[in-house]
Structure formats: C-alpha cells, structure tokens
Write a protein that holds these residues in place. Structure first.
Motif, mmCIF file in Angstrom:
data_model
loop_
_atom_site.group_PDB
_atom_site.id
_atom_site.type_symbol
_atom_site.label_atom_id
_atom_site.label_comp_id
_atom_site.label_asym_id
_atom_site.label_seq_id
_atom_site.Cartn_x
_atom_site.Cartn_y
_atom_site.Cartn_z
ATOM 1 N N THR A 124 37.584 32.330 34.107
ATOM 2 C CA THR A 124 37.395 32.238 35.692
ATOM 3 C C THR A 124 36.037 31.927 35.872
ATOM 4 O O THR A 124 35.166 33.068 35.583
ATOM 5 C CB THR A 124 37.802 33.551 36.213
ATOM 6 O OG1 THR A 124 39.409 33.705 35.967
ATOM 7 C CG2 THR A 124 37.716 33.441 37.760
ATOM 8 N N ARG A 334 56.737 33.428 46.323
ATOM 9 C CA ARG A 334 57.373 33.216 45.071
ATOM 10 C C ARG A 334 58.680 32.408 45.644
ATOM 11 O O ARG A 334 59.466 33.319 46.167
ATOM 12 C CB ARG A 334 57.410 33.882 43.870
ATOM 13 C CG ARG A 334 56.135 34.400 43.326
ATOM 14 C CD ARG A 334 55.360 33.188 42.864
ATOM 15 N NE ARG A 334 55.849 32.672 41.765
ATOM 16 C CZ ARG A 334 55.723 32.971 40.512
ATOM 17 N NH1 ARG A 334 54.695 34.124 40.268
ATOM 18 N NH2 ARG A 334 56.134 32.331 39.582
ATOM 19 N N MET A 359 51.477 28.785 38.452
ATOM 20 C CA MET A 359 52.302 29.770 39.069
ATOM 21 C C MET A 359 52.973 28.944 40.343
ATOM 22 O O MET A 359 52.014 28.527 41.249
ATOM 23 C CB MET A 359 51.610 31.071 39.786
ATOM 24 C CG MET A 359 51.395 32.084 38.679
ATOM 25 S SD MET A 359 50.845 33.877 39.097
ATOM 26 C CE MET A 359 49.315 33.108 40.179
ATOM 27 N N PHE A 361 54.552 28.717 44.300
ATOM 28 C CA PHE A 361 54.638 29.373 45.263
ATOM 29 C C PHE A 361 55.231 28.419 46.431
ATOM 30 O O PHE A 361 55.039 27.397 46.322
ATOM 31 C CB PHE A 361 53.435 29.818 45.958
ATOM 32 C CG PHE A 361 52.692 31.336 45.179
ATOM 33 C CD1 PHE A 361 52.967 32.658 45.800
ATOM 34 C CD2 PHE A 361 52.206 31.148 43.731
ATOM 35 C CE1 PHE A 361 52.503 33.769 45.189
ATOM 36 C CE2 PHE A 361 51.755 32.588 43.216
ATOM 37 C CZ PHE A 361 52.087 33.622 44.021
ATOM 38 N N ASP A 372 47.106 30.316 36.937
ATOM 39 C CA ASP A 372 47.471 31.559 36.488
ATOM 40 C C ASP A 372 46.568 32.671 36.839
ATOM 41 O O ASP A 372 46.869 33.962 37.105
ATOM 42 C CB ASP A 372 48.057 31.620 34.962
ATOM 43 C CG ASP A 372 49.481 30.714 34.833
ATOM 44 O OD1 ASP A 372 50.430 31.097 35.727
ATOM 45 O OD2 ASP A 372 49.389 30.115 33.584
ATOM 46 N N ASN A 373 45.200 32.225 36.590
ATOM 47 C CA ASN A 373 44.134 33.281 36.875
ATOM 48 C C ASN A 373 43.900 33.804 38.283
ATOM 49 O O ASN A 373 42.957 34.735 38.322
ATOM 50 C CB ASN A 373 42.851 32.577 36.034
ATOM 51 C CG ASN A 373 42.826 32.414 34.695
ATOM 52 O OD1 ASN A 373 43.838 32.359 33.998
ATOM 53 N ND2 ASN A 373 41.641 32.459 34.267
ATOM 54 N N LYS A 375 45.850 35.337 40.122
ATOM 55 C CA LYS A 375 46.684 36.332 40.480
ATOM 56 C C LYS A 375 45.792 37.686 40.780
ATOM 57 O O LYS A 375 45.959 38.320 41.874
ATOM 58 C CB LYS A 375 47.728 36.818 39.360
ATOM 59 C CG LYS A 375 48.813 37.783 39.557
ATOM 60 C CD LYS A 375 49.764 37.942 38.653
ATOM 61 C CE LYS A 375 50.838 38.873 38.926
ATOM 62 N NZ LYS A 375 52.187 38.945 38.012
ATOM 63 N N PRO A 376 44.872 37.952 39.899
ATOM 64 C CA PRO A 376 44.153 39.176 40.227
ATOM 65 C C PRO A 376 43.290 38.982 41.415
ATOM 66 O O PRO A 376 42.581 40.307 42.098
ATOM 67 C CB PRO A 376 43.329 39.608 38.971
ATOM 68 C CG PRO A 376 43.284 38.345 38.528
ATOM 69 C CD PRO A 376 44.486 37.512 38.626
ATOM 70 N N ILE A 378 44.094 37.218 44.547
ATOM 71 C CA ILE A 378 44.902 36.802 45.642
ATOM 72 C C ILE A 378 44.442 37.646 46.720
ATOM 73 O O ILE A 378 44.289 37.149 48.046
ATOM 74 C CB ILE A 378 46.268 36.726 45.250
ATOM 75 C CG1 ILE A 378 46.581 35.422 44.591
ATOM 76 C CG2 ILE A 378 46.995 36.668 46.555
ATOM 77 C CD1 ILE A 378 47.747 35.270 43.925
ATOM 78 N N ASN A 379 44.664 38.850 46.611
ATOM 79 C CA ASN A 379 44.433 39.775 47.620
ATOM 80 C C ASN A 379 42.748 40.410 47.862
ATOM 81 O O ASN A 379 42.563 41.246 48.693
ATOM 82 C CB ASN A 379 45.129 41.123 47.794
ATOM 83 C CG ASN A 379 46.858 40.655 47.828
ATOM 84 O OD1 ASN A 379 46.853 39.767 48.657
ATOM 85 N ND2 ASN A 379 47.352 41.198 46.938
#
Length: 485
Positions: A124, A334, A359, A361, A372-373, A375-376, A378-379
């Motif tokens: 990343t 998703r 992924m 959506f 994919d990276n 995900k951690p 997103i928020n």
C-alpha cells in the motif's frame, strides 16, 4: 566564481547569484544559464500495463520517431518527431494509453522508489501530491496494477485530470483523495509501505518548458514554500511504516526546498531517519549526487529539467498527535453472491474476461471494483474516487442486464477474446472524433463489443447490424489533428 553570464534573457540576476553560490565546483555557471535557455527535450514513458517496450519500439520505427533511452527509467525515452501535422498528444499511442508524455527527470523519483522497494510486493503506497498523474501511473505500471496506491491531490481542479490519466492508462489499483497532504501523518500514522512526496515547489527547474516560470522569483517565496514542504515531509514520515521508504522530490534547485527540508526531518527524528544514497541509481548518477547521496539534478548535466530526489528510510515507528475526524458512512455495499456471479458470467460470455481480481461493491445500480488492500482504510479516510466503475445494471419488466463501463475495458482488455471489432485507421480516427462507424464488419457480434485498432482495445461500442455505436467517454474525444497510422 564569476557571476557575470552572457546571453541571459530569462533568469533574474539575484537568482543567478544564488545558483552561483551553490553550484558544484566542477560545473559551469555559464553552462547552467545556457541550458535554462534551451528548449526541453520531449520524453515519453511506455505504459507496460498495455504494451511492452519491445512492441512500442516497433511502432516508433513505423512513425520514424527517433528514440534515446533514458538511463534511469527502462521504460523511458527521449523522442524526436515532427509534430506539425499530428501532435504527440493526439497520436494513437498516447490516446490509447500505450505511452505517457512525461519529462525525463520526473521519472527519476519512481525509479528511485523501486530501486529500494520491491515492486512485486502486495503493498500500500501513498502518492501524496499526485496530479496530473505521471508518477501515479508510473508506480501502477511498476506494481503491475497490484496492491494499492492512494493518490492524493490538494487542488480540486486537478483531481479530474488525475482520474482521466489513470483511466486512460488502464489503472485499477488507485484510490483518489482530496486533502492537504499534511493530514496523513495524523490520520494514518505508520500505515504506508512506501510514500512518494513530489512536493509543491517554486519550480525553478521548469523554465525550459515554461519561460515565465522565473518571472516572479523571489527569496521570500522560497522561504515560505520551504516551510510548507517541511510540514508535508514530517506528515509523510509519520504516515510511513517502520522500515518503509519515503522519496522526497521537487522540480526546483534551491537548498532551502531540498537538502534543508530533508535535514529538518533528520533533526526532528534523529533516531528514525536514514538517508539512503542514490549514487548507484544509474550510470553517472554520481555526477549529481550530494555528500548524503541525494540527487541534485542540474539541467546541464543530463539535459533535463532541474530536479531533486532524496530517499529516506524510516528505521523506527513515530507517534504523532492524533486528529479527530468524521468519516461519512461509505455509500457502497457488497452485492449478493448471485448478482456477482451474474455480472462475472456476463463478462465471461460477452468478452471472454474471467479473471477479475479485487472486491466488488455496489451503489444504487452501479458496480465498482475496489483493490483488496483498501479494506482496512475504508472507514479511516474519505475518498474522492475509489477503484473503478465496471458496470451499471438496467432492467424493467421487458429487459434487464448489464452495461459495461469504459474503465473496466481499459483495465482488463488484455484478457478479452470475443466480440472484438477491428477498425482500420480511418474508422479509428472517426471513433476518436465521437462518431458512429457505419459499414463495419462486426463478424456476427451483437450487443456490447470491444472496439480495437491494430490489435489494441480502444473502448466499448454497440454493434447494430453493420453500424457501430460510439461509447467513447466524452473527455477522450478529439476532433482534429489525429493520427494516420
């Protein structure tokens, strides 16, 4: 050193005096001034996400383009060509994303990054000041469209250009953000495997392409922007993981914006900052290497813009103050497994594309593919644009289905095997002018098709009997001075 120079119409005398005081002893002040008055050599970089260097060299021979390899970038070439009839920006190679028009020295920061960092790692990365996208697209090509690049741009007007360039080059592992890059250290500390900070600067090195670059030069502006750069590099360093690499670069020459910014970081984090020498980045790199191993690129040495590149490794974690932030809930969910299976079955049947990583959506009836990276993250941060939009769903009681998006085609075109309609040169020119193509051989294809010229996918179209409906995005349409082969 004698500061009196001849044939100077562009450089203010205080600037010349300042450069004379920092110019290495083995370099000539007169040669520096002369080089600033010479036109800048055109340069391009082959986009290996879409073609190989070998295939591009064959194309260049057909065009009678004269190429000279750029020592620090295996995909980069200086190019000599006649642009009177067809500008390089209107060549098929550029419009289709096979090449990126990029100044040679600006290819050096990414070359330095991957000189020290494994391009094949599922990493990343942060490109902290990304527009217009030359370095973002270069990073993506080096990574083979894998991993994740957060491409940040503070200027709202330049975000659109950044997205257009990533789209044209077929990039799918990028998320765009629109922030002052000073926030990343507080918001995402110890997060990124590598960071490129091509910092905003006074642009002293750009006069060869912009004759007005030095019109308003003054020392006060240098001091002010160096303060901004110091804040940016500290934030970037906080955002870097322990063991990660930070590349700091500018297109300017003053020490205040270059070496001194790096020294200020070392003074603030003496136990965590390691300067990594770039003396061996390419043959003759030592000609511009400083004592610390930074590359201070004087324009006369390699016949380029003036530039600066430094490599910094983070040897231990840092602990910045944390900022409170409110992140709106991401408006994506998703899709069901059934919907995902239906969409991917459509891509396989219609185009022969069946290896889709990332992924999936959905937002309303739009289908988006995220790296994919992401995900951690997103928020943790708000994105201006995340991933690529690959399809829209339509439907009523009579008919339903999917409408493929241009971004999907540019990112996955190499897998396509079916429903490809090949155009000749005249038809391809008309297609780039936004026109429908009539009397074209579709070989029985129906519905959505991939439009190709010389074996290279251009975009999507819709086959209607012997007519091809044009689905090229409006921003890619060109109405004149187009390629003829």
């Amino acid at each position: 050193m004698n500061n009196i120079v001849e044939n100077n119409q562009l450089l203010p005398q205080p600037y010349i005096d300042k450069m004379a005081s920092i110019l290495p002893k083995h370099l000539s002040l007169q040669e520096f001034v002369d080089s600033c008055h010479r036109p800048l050599r055109r340069a391009i970089r082959v986009n290996t996400l879409k073609t190989s260097v070998e295939a591009f060299l064959l194309r260049a021979q057909e065009h009678d383009w004269k190429l000279t390899a750029i020592p620090w970038c295996t995909e980069g070439f200086w190019i000599e060509l006649d642009e009177q009839e067809v500008p390089l920006g209107n060549s098929f190679e550029h419009l289709s994303g096979l090449i990126y028009i990029q100044e040679a020295s600006s290819m050096m920061p990414v070359a330095a990054l991957f000189h020290l960092f494994d391009a094949s790692s599922n990493a990343t990365l942060l490109d902290a000041a990304a527009a217009p996208g030359s370095k973002t697209t270069q990073i993506a090509a080096k990574m083979g469209n894998k991993g994740l690049i957060i491409a940040n741009e503070f200027s709202a007007s330049r975000i659109k250009m950044l997205h257009a360039n990533t789209q044209r080059c077929g990039i799918k592992n990028v998320a765009l953000t629109h922030f002052d890059a000073k926030i990343f250290g507080n918001w995402l500390p110890n997060t990124f495997d590598a960071i490129l900070l091509d910092a905003p600067c006074s642009g002293e090195g750009t006069i060869r392409k912009d004759k007005l670059a030095m019109k308003n030069w003054n020392q006060q502006a240098i001091d002010e922007i160096s303060s901004v750069q110091t804040g940016l590099i500290e934030s970037a360093f906080h955002a870097l993981k322990e063991g990660g690499v930070l590349i700091y670069s500018t297109c300017t020459l003053s020490l205040e914006e270059n070496q001194q910014v790096c020294f200020s970081l070392q003074q603030k984090f003496p136990d965590a900052v390691e300067f990594v020498p770039l003396n061996d980045l390419f043959d003759n790199a030592t000609e511009t290497a400083t004592e610390e191993g930074f590359l201070h690129i004087w324009p006369q040495v390699y016949d380029t813009e003036g530039f600066f590149v430094a490599a910094i490794r983070k040897t231990e974690k840092t602990d910045p103050e944390r900022s409170n932030k409110r992140i709106a809930k991401m408006p994506f969910i998703r899709p069901t497994r059934q919907k995902e299976a239906e969409l991917y079955a459509y891509f396989k049947e219609q185009f022969g594309i069946n290896d889709i990583d990332g992924m999936l959506f959905i937002r309303d009836k739009e289908y988006w593919l995220f790296p994919d990276n992401i995900k951690p993250l997103i928020n943790k941060v708000r994105f201006s644009r995340l991933g690529i939009k690959i399809a829209e769903e339509f439907g009523n009681y009579k008919k339903s289905g999917f409408k493929t998006q241009h971004e999907f085609v540019t990112a996955f075109e190499k897998q396509a095997t079916t429903n490809i309609v090949e155009l000749d040169a005249a038809q391809a020119k008309e297609y780039y002018q936004g026109k429908d193509i009539r009397d074209v051989e579709t070989n029985g294809a129906s519905g959505e098709v991939l439009v190709s010229y010389r074996g290279q996918i251009i975009s999507l179209g819709k086959a209607l009997n012997n007519r091809l409906k044009n689905n090229l995005p409006r921003e890619l349409i060109r109405d004149k001075n187009l390629f003829d082969k």
